[in-house]
Design an enzyme around this catalytic site. Structure first.
Site, PDB file in Angstrom:
ATOM      1  N   TYR A 152       0.843  -1.190   0.000  1.00 16.17           N
ATOM      2  CA  TYR A 152       0.000   0.000   0.000  1.00 16.17           C
ATOM      3  C   TYR A 152       0.878   1.240   0.000  1.00 16.17           C
ATOM      4  O   TYR A 152       1.715   1.408   0.891  1.00 16.17           O
ATOM      5  CB  TYR A 152      -0.914   0.011   1.238  1.00 16.17           C
ATOM      6  N   ASP A 247       9.236   3.356   1.034  1.00 14.55           N
ATOM      7  CA  ASP A 247       8.069   4.032   1.575  1.00 14.55           C
ATOM      8  C   ASP A 247       8.114   3.858   3.090  1.00 14.55           C
ATOM      9  O   ASP A 247       7.791   2.795   3.619  1.00 14.55           O
ATOM     10  CB  ASP A 247       6.797   3.417   0.968  1.00 14.55           C
ATOM     11  N   LYS A 275       2.394  10.176   8.537  1.00 15.55           N
ATOM     12  CA  LYS A 275       1.964   9.624   9.842  1.00 15.55           C
ATOM     13  C   LYS A 275       2.724  10.234  11.010  1.00 15.55           C
ATOM     14  O   LYS A 275       2.351  11.297  11.480  1.00 15.55           O
ATOM     15  CB  LYS A 275       2.043   8.108   9.826  1.00 15.55           C
TER      16      LYS A 275
HETATM   17  C1  LIG Z   1       3.125   2.552   3.574  1.00 17.40           C
HETATM   18  C2  LIG Z   1       2.117   3.634   3.306  1.00 17.40           C
HETATM   19  N1  LIG Z   1       2.361   4.511   2.333  1.00 17.40           N
HETATM   20  C3  LIG Z   1       1.514   5.525   2.049  1.00 17.40           C
HETATM   21  C4  LIG Z   1       0.347   5.669   2.774  1.00 17.40           C
HETATM   22  C5  LIG Z   1      -0.612   6.783   2.436  1.00 17.40           C
HETATM   23  O1  LIG Z   1      -0.628   7.740   3.443  1.00 17.40           O
HETATM   24  P1  LIG Z   1      -1.878   8.722   3.598  1.00 17.40           P
HETATM   25  O2  LIG Z   1      -3.021   7.902   4.071  1.00 17.40           O
HETATM   26  O3  LIG Z   1      -1.402   9.743   4.597  1.00 17.40           O
HETATM   27  O4  LIG Z   1      -2.124   9.331   2.277  1.00 17.40           O
HETATM   28  C6  LIG Z   1       0.049   4.784   3.792  1.00 17.40           C
HETATM   29  C7  LIG Z   1      -1.200   4.913   4.572  1.00 17.40           C
HETATM   30  O5  LIG Z   1      -1.602   4.073   5.334  1.00 17.40           O
HETATM   31  C8  LIG Z   1       0.952   3.724   4.062  1.00 17.40           C
HETATM   32  O6  LIG Z   1       0.688   2.818   5.012  1.00 17.40           O
END
Ligand SMILES: Cc1ncc(COP(=O)(O)O)c(C=O)c1O
Length: 441
Positions: A152, A247, A275
């Site tokens: 994700y 990421d 986050k």
């Molecule tokens: C690994 C990862 N990347 C990107 C995101 C996307 O972040 P956001 O929800 O702040 O757009 C998330 C969200 O859970 C995530 O877990």
């Protein structure tokens, strides 16, 4: 008359029933994002303090959702509240020109993020991964991005390819996760199975000259990277003129203060943060090599290579102040030892409860990320997750919610720095009861 009856009926309803009646008419599925809960466990929260949350009917929960990982210090940590309140009083938002807090935080992030020669601000984790992909394309002059099945990286069209596939395989072809997605997104995103360097090598041998970046979660949802996996990706990227993007939206400042880069000792070209970076507010960033990040230098607007970056809330001073306060707390000695020890104890003791009730599940963890999975051993890739008993997993999680634990059914969860011995004791008691109910059904 009918009006009086409706009024009397409403008076008999709980606060959450009343609010859900409104939510049912105003919000799709009376939910937020992609989460909808069964009617008997639908909750409306009113507030949180430390490791606990309360719903509008006054029921208390131990919060293991932790704002999807953003609330690493729990709810309303006094230092974070003070910093945010003071900054709101000084000015909640400034656009276009820098503000002092955003500069102070940028200096701190460049100092503390291992791969960061520079950072560029964005607003959410999704925005950060979208920009990282755009920067990688601009820098390499190539179009395709390789991502992993089940990973994700946010909500944008280039992220939601083979994130939730019901079947695995057919690599490197991806499956669009949503209606409304342009076909270009699936044709430019290549998919590989997680933790499989051989499969990545095969795809890169065939498509390497078109691949701008490999983007990877160091812990893919709850699946840990094998120790050699990220190092192997680094090598493949170096040999093929491909950028490595880690990421770190979840793992940054969580697996350790230096995030996954320190935990796994790997050096990406770019890393994305949200986050914890943002402290639950509208701030995220891309960190990494200056020669890549400088492509979005606004002084080069209109010139070759200039890569567009912009957002109303970029560098938001309230979120920046809250993040600085959070980083100060996180860098105090013992914070990560406490979190990781709590997660160890929680998983070891949960496993003992599961085993005692012969519930065929494992308590899986990496650092302070954890989840109860209905499988026999640590998963390696998305196929393992699909092969597990997800119906049983959701059924147990639903019982846990009824026992006062806030966990989203089937979703990975978080320990925070403020979890206490009492939380552990209450969690294990709740799990014991949940297992008993689970076995009866
Ligand atoms: C690994 C990862 N990347 C990107 C995101 C996307 O972040 P956001 O929800 O702040 O757009 C998330 C969200 O859970 C995530 O877990």
């Amino acid at each position: 008359m009918a009006q009086n009856q409706a009024k009397a009926e409403r008076a008999l309803q709980s606060n959450s029933q009343r609010l859900f009646e409104i939510a049912d008419t105003a919000l799709p599925g009376a939910g937020l994002g992609s989460y909808s809960l069964a009617r008997d466990i639908r909750l409306i929260y009113s507030h949180g303090k430390g490791s606990r949350m309360w719903d509008v009917d006054g029921n208390e929960y131990i919060d293991y959702v932790g704002g999807a990982g953003a609330l690493i210090l729990g709810h309303s940590h006094p230092a974070v509240v003070k910093a945010a309140q003071e900054q709101i009083a000084r000015g909640a938002h400034m656009f276009g020109s820098l503000n002092d807090v955003a500069v102070t935080l940028a200096e701190r992030l460049v100092q503390d993020i291992p791969c960061a020669e520079k950072i560029a601000y964005a607003t959410t984790g999704s925005e950060a991964t979208a920009y990282a992909m755009r920067l990688a394309r601009a820098y390499t002059g190539k179009e395709k991005i390789l991502k992993f099945e089940g990973a994700y990286h946010g909500n944008h069209d280039y992220a939601i390819v083979s994130t939730f596939p019901k079947q695995t395989g057919d690599y490197p072809h991806g499956i669009a996760d949503s209606f409304g997605q342009p076909a270009a997104t699936t044709s430019t995103i290549l998919i590989a199975p997680y933790n499989d360097l051989e499969a990545v090598e095969k795809i890169v041998n065939e498509h390497g000259r078109d691949i701008a970046a490999i983007i990877v979660e160091a812990v893919q949802r709850i699946i840990p990277a094998r120790p050699e996996f990220l190092q192997g990706l680094r090598k493949i990227c170096d040999q093929n003129d491909i950028l490595l993007v880690i990421d770190e939206v979840v793992t940054g400042f969580r697996l350790s203060y230096g995030g996954a880069q320190t935990w796994y000792d790997v050096n990406p070209d770019l890393a994305t943060y949200g986050k914890v970076v943002g402290a639950g507010g509208p701030l995220s960033c891309i960190a990494g090599r200056a020669d890549i990040i400088d492509l979005c230098d606004p002084n080069y607007k209109g010139q070759d290579g200039y890569t567009y970056f912009n957002g109303t809330l970029h560098g938001n001073p309230v979120a920046a102040a809250a993040t600085l306060a959070m980083l100060n707390e996180l860098s105090k000695p013992g914070t990560y030892d406490h979190m990781n020890q709590y997660a160890d104890d929680l998983c070891n003791e949960s496993q003992a409860v599961l085993d005692r009730h012969s519930v065929p599940a494992i308590a899986q963890k990496t650092g302070s990320l954890w989840q109860i999975l209905f499988m026999e051993k640590t998963p390696v890739n998305h196929a393992d997750i699909l092969a597990s008993d997800q119906v049983a997993m959701r059924r147990l999680d639903t019982e846990l919610m009824k026992q006062g634990q806030y966990v989203l059914p089937g979703v990975r969860r978080f320990v925070s720095a403020v979890n206490t011995d009492k939380d552990l004791e209450d969690t294990l008691k709740g799990l014991d009861t949940a297992c008993r109910v689970f076995n009866k059904k």
